[in-house]
Design an enzyme around this catalytic site. Structure first.
Site, PDB file in Angstrom:
ATOM      1  N   SER A  72       0.813  -1.222   0.000  1.00 18.79           N
ATOM      2  CA  SER A  72       0.000   0.000   0.000  1.00 18.79           C
ATOM      3  C   SER A  72       0.842   1.266   0.000  1.00 18.79           C
ATOM      4  O   SER A  72       2.010   1.266   0.405  1.00 18.79           O
ATOM      5  CB  SER A  72      -0.912   0.013   1.223  1.00 18.79           C
ATOM      6  OG  SER A  72      -1.695  -1.150   1.249  1.00 18.79           O
TER       7      SER A  72
HETATM    8  C1  LIG Z   1      -3.536  -3.736  -0.396  1.00 16.50           C
HETATM    9  S1  LIG Z   1      -3.017  -5.374  -0.208  1.00 16.50           S
HETATM   10  C2  LIG Z   1      -2.363  -5.402   1.422  1.00 16.50           C
HETATM   11  C3  LIG Z   1      -1.229  -4.480   1.646  1.00 16.50           C
HETATM   12  C4  LIG Z   1      -0.386  -4.776   2.849  1.00 16.50           C
HETATM   13  N1  LIG Z   1      -1.088  -4.735   4.106  1.00 16.50           N
HETATM   14  C5  LIG Z   1       0.885  -3.939   2.928  1.00 16.50           C
HETATM   15  O1  LIG Z   1       1.663  -4.226   3.842  1.00 16.50           O
HETATM   16  O2  LIG Z   1       1.110  -3.052   2.111  1.00 16.50           O
HETATM   17  C6  LIG Z   1      -4.518  -6.242  -0.006  1.00 16.50           C
HETATM   18  C7  LIG Z   1      -4.368  -7.718   0.192  1.00 16.50           C
HETATM   19  O3  LIG Z   1      -5.615  -8.230   0.638  1.00 16.50           O
HETATM   20  C8  LIG Z   1      -5.682  -9.565   0.209  1.00 16.50           C
HETATM   21  N2  LIG Z   1      -7.069 -10.048   0.314  1.00 16.50           N
HETATM   22  C9  LIG Z   1      -8.098  -9.893  -0.539  1.00 16.50           C
HETATM   23  N3  LIG Z   1      -9.198 -10.509  -0.086  1.00 16.50           N
HETATM   24  C10 LIG Z   1      -8.853 -11.093   1.084  1.00 16.50           C
HETATM   25  C11 LIG Z   1      -9.546 -11.880   2.030  1.00 16.50           C
HETATM   26  N4  LIG Z   1     -10.827 -12.229   1.879  1.00 16.50           N
HETATM   27  N5  LIG Z   1      -8.862 -12.310   3.114  1.00 16.50           N
HETATM   28  C12 LIG Z   1      -7.551 -11.996   3.298  1.00 16.50           C
HETATM   29  N6  LIG Z   1      -6.858 -11.253   2.423  1.00 16.50           N
HETATM   30  C13 LIG Z   1      -7.492 -10.797   1.342  1.00 16.50           C
HETATM   31  C14 LIG Z   1      -5.113  -9.550  -1.187  1.00 16.50           C
HETATM   32  O4  LIG Z   1      -4.665 -10.832  -1.572  1.00 16.50           O
HETATM   33  C15 LIG Z   1      -4.007  -8.500  -1.060  1.00 16.50           C
HETATM   34  O5  LIG Z   1      -2.766  -9.122  -0.879  1.00 16.50           O
END
Ligand SMILES: C[S@@+](CC[C@H](N)C(=O)[O-])C[C@H]1O[C@@H](n2cnc3c(N)ncnc32)[C@H](O)[C@@H]1O
Length: 396
Positions: A72
């Site tokens: 992010s």
């Molecule tokens: C914006 S990224 C996370 C960024 C991260 N927290 C960082 O350190 O920058 C969003 C993540 O949410 C995950 N995601 C999507 N749906 C999800 C779910 N139902 N449960 C867990 N993770 C999920 C995606 O695979 C993706 O890797």
């Protein structure tokens, strides 16, 4: 330069200055975490200068090219960490792993705390595990699971930080929260996403203490929320709404009724709060998107082509419009409407734009109260119903 730790340190210090000047960072503790966590280790495929720019780094797209995983943007990471108010010794669950935010969380909870990060995508958890290890954050627990279930084995959590757009508050998150715990979550309601810091109340409801507009990739899995789409003119003009709304198909036939409001907006001023105000007043609020061709043909002339406020009543539609204001940087807001009740609806929407301008504009967002679905004594106010809860914005 990539291998020079002093260069990375200088870039981190520069990023902290940028985040402070934007107001994204306010506390010394969060700033200190940003000063030490090596973001470049979590995004190894981009140049180090890009790793320390205030920008999202895209990690994965789905088959249709839609972004599904990223590390992010530092500004929103900082804002959410400030919202979370993490203390040494806290137990924290992060939903959506990239590694970087989990490392920052680990710095904030210190040696006596605990961080668990979960992601639905095994590719993401494998990468997060490897990069966390490489950066020296072996203590962070990485688990592959669907975030709507939380991760019961690590509960109770003082903080749950969701880093993916959610259309609902999963019951597991509330169940796994410690008394007086807090969830920080980008919650999408009526087409807008706000990062809400939600404090658990003694009756099991949640109450927001802060709200910040943001954008994240959408949640996948059992909690994925697709909403409804109503095509008005093929794919050229479409309306998007939440699953709890039913909105008929309006007609754009006939000339538009236009009402200007004398409400002037700076061209850079966001519409989000006005949109929420209109969504609170009009149950059949939705978001209208139009193709370039539709605007060129003057089928519609919205203020925001890619997604602006609209209200539907039967076959009538009214939507937000804008025209040049008296100065270069200003636009005047107005309403265009089509259909049998166009005059009435255009005037009602215009009146609400003026009401928002007079009463709310420039003030903070409302407080959001969140109750489990099925709660019988809900607070007054508009009620946005998600799968498992009712969201009530309180404008007073
Ligand atoms: C914006 S990224 C996370 C960024 C991260 N927290 C960082 O350190 O920058 C969003 C993540 O949410 C995950 N995601 C999507 N749906 C999800 C779910 N139902 N449960 C867990 N993770 C999920 C995606 O695979 C993706 O890797």
């Amino acid at each position: 330069m990539n291998g020079d730790p002093r260069y990375a340190e200088a870039l981190r210090a520069g990023l902290v200055d940028v985040l402070r000047s934007q107001g994204a960072l306010s506390s010394d503790r969060v700033a200190a975490a940003f000063r030490v966590v090596p973001r470049h280790v979590f995004v190894p495929d981009v140049p180090i200068e890009v790793a320390y720019a205030d920008d999202v780094v895209l990690m994965k797209r789905d088959d249709e090219g839609v972004a599904i995983s990223s590390v992010s943007q530092p500004a929103i990471v900082a804002v959410m960490l400030e919202q979370a108010g993490i203390e040494p010794g806290h137990r924290v669950l992060e939903i959506g792993s990239g590694g970087y935010n989990a490392a920052l969380l680990s710095e904030l909870v210190g040696a006596d705390g605990e961080v668990t990060t979960i992601d639905i995508d095994p590719e993401v958890t494998e990468r997060a595990s490897a990069t966390l290890r490489a950066a020296g954050y072996e203590a962070v627990r990485v688990v592959r699971t669907d975030g709507v279930e939380g991760w019961d084995a690590g509960a109770p959590y003082d903080r749950i930080v969701v880093t993916v757009t959610a259309g609902d508050i999963a019951p597991a998150w509330i169940d796994q929260l410690a008394p007086a715990g807090r969830i920080v979550v980008p919650l999408r309601i009526r087409g807008q996403t706000r990062s809400l810091a939600l404090d658990l109340q003694s009756d099991g409801s949640l109450r927001s203490r802060s709200s910040v507009n943001c954008g994240f990739v959408s949640m996948q899995g059992a909690g994925a929320e697709h909403g409804r789409v109503v095509p008005v003119v093929d794919d050229d003009v479409v309306l998007r709404m939440d699953s709890d709304q039913t909105i008929g198909k309006p007609s754009l036939d006939g000339p538009a009724v236009v009402r200007w409001t004398r409400v002037l907006l700076d061209r850079e001023e966001p519409f989000c709060q006005l949109d929420l105000w209109l969504a609170s007043v009009f149950e059949q609020y939705c978001v209208m998107s139009a193709s370039r061709a539709a605007v060129k043909k003057r089928l519609v002339r919205p203020a925001l082509r890619w997604g602006g406020a609209a209200v539907v009543r039967g076959e009538t539609i009214a939507y937000l419009a804008s025209q040049a204001g008296p100065k270069r940087d200003l636009v005047e807001l107005g309403v265009r409407a089509h259909g049998p009740a166009a005059v009435l609806l255009a005037e009602e929407v215009a009146e609400q734009i003026r009401a928002w301008d007079a009463v709310q504009r420039g003030r903070p967002d409302p407080v959001f109260l969140i109750h489990p679905a099925g709660t019988t004594d809900l607070p007054d106010g508009p009620h946005f119903r998600t799968r498992n809860c009712v969201v009530t914005p309180r404008w007073d």
